[in-house]
Design an enzyme around this catalytic site. Sequence first.
Site, mmCIF file in Angstrom:
data_model
loop_
_atom_site.group_PDB
_atom_site.id
_atom_site.type_symbol
_atom_site.label_atom_id
_atom_site.label_comp_id
_atom_site.label_asym_id
_atom_site.label_seq_id
_atom_site.Cartn_x
_atom_site.Cartn_y
_atom_site.Cartn_z
ATOM 1 N N ASP A 116 0.842 -1.200 0.000
ATOM 2 C CA ASP A 116 0.000 0.000 0.000
ATOM 3 C C ASP A 116 0.876 1.248 0.000
ATOM 4 O O ASP A 116 2.039 1.206 0.424
ATOM 5 C CB ASP A 116 -0.891 0.028 1.248
ATOM 6 C CG ASP A 116 -1.847 -1.151 1.284
ATOM 7 O OD1 ASP A 116 -2.165 -1.695 0.215
ATOM 8 O OD2 ASP A 116 -2.273 -1.515 2.404
HETATM 9 N N1 URA Z 1 -1.160 -6.024 3.823
HETATM 10 C C1 URA Z 1 -1.676 -4.756 3.858
HETATM 11 O O1 URA Z 1 -2.689 -4.519 4.448
HETATM 12 N N2 URA Z 1 -1.003 -3.789 3.192
HETATM 13 C C2 URA Z 1 0.156 -3.992 2.541
HETATM 14 O O2 URA Z 1 0.731 -3.059 1.988
HETATM 15 C C3 URA Z 1 0.687 -5.298 2.529
HETATM 16 C C4 URA Z 1 0.000 -6.296 3.174
#
Ligand code: URA
Length: 249
Positions: A116
Site C-alpha cells: 500500500d
Molecule cells: N497487507 C496490507 O494490508 N497492506 C500492505 O501493503 C501489505 C500487506
Amino acid sequence: MTILNAVHVTEYPMQLERILHSQGFGARKLCRILVRSNRVTVNGLPCDDPFAEFATDGLHFSVDGETWPYQPQVYLMLHKPAGFECSTRPTHHPGVLSLLPAPIRERGVQSIGRLDEDTTGLLLFSDDGQFIHRMSSPKWKVPKIYQATTKHAVDQRQIDLLLQGVLLNDETEPIAALGCSALSEHVLQLTLGEGKYHQVKRMVAAAGNRVEALKRTAIGNLLLPDDLAPGQWRWLDAAAREQLLPAAD
Ligand code: URA
C-alpha cells in the site's frame, strides 16, 4: 535444485552497443553515439568502439562516470518508503518506479506484488517473468513477514484469532497467519503466505484491532537489510534469490 538456479551457459562476447542497449541505455543507435562520444568505459578502461566485443560475465561498465555491473536480468530489492504507490500508473502519489534509475526502468521491471501507499519495507523488482510468476504464485505461498503497529494494545485473543484464521469480506474461507506474535504492546509481527489486497490491515481489523503503520521486513528468508535506508535499492545476487524460496526444493 530450484528453478531459480541460473543455468550456466557459455557467455558469447557481445558488442558494446548491444551490451548498453540490453542494460537499458536506449536504442542501439543512441548507445553507439554514447560510445563514440567517449562517455563509456568497460572494466575500467575507456572504449570508443561501439562494435568492440566483450565477455559479459562479470563485466562492469560506466556511462558518464557511473559504474554498472552487467546484469543479464534485473533482480533487486527496494526499501519502499511511505508516500509511494506500487501501481505503474500512480494517481495520487509518485510511483515506486520513480525511485529506480532510468536504465532499470527502461528494462521494463515490475514490482513483485504490491505494498500500500503508506506501507514501508521490502519490495522486490524484476524483469524476469518466470521469476515474478514464481514469487507471486499462490501455489508457493512464499512467506512474507510484516510488523504492524496497532492502535490498541495487542492481546492473546487477537493473536489466537489471527493464527486460527479470520474470515475477510469477499473470501469464502477463513485466512490464517502462518505466524503471529507480539513484539511489544503495540507491535504485531505477522507472517502471511498470501498477498491479498490490504490483507494485514483487514486481518488485524477482523481480529478487533487496527493497523496504524505497516512495514514488510522479510520475504522468504530474505530480510530487509538494516543498512538499506528508505528509498534505497540494491541488486539481488543468486544467493539472495535463493533465500527467497526456502521451501521450494
Ligand atoms: N497487507 C496490507 O494490508 N497492506 C500492505 O501493503 C501489505 C500487506
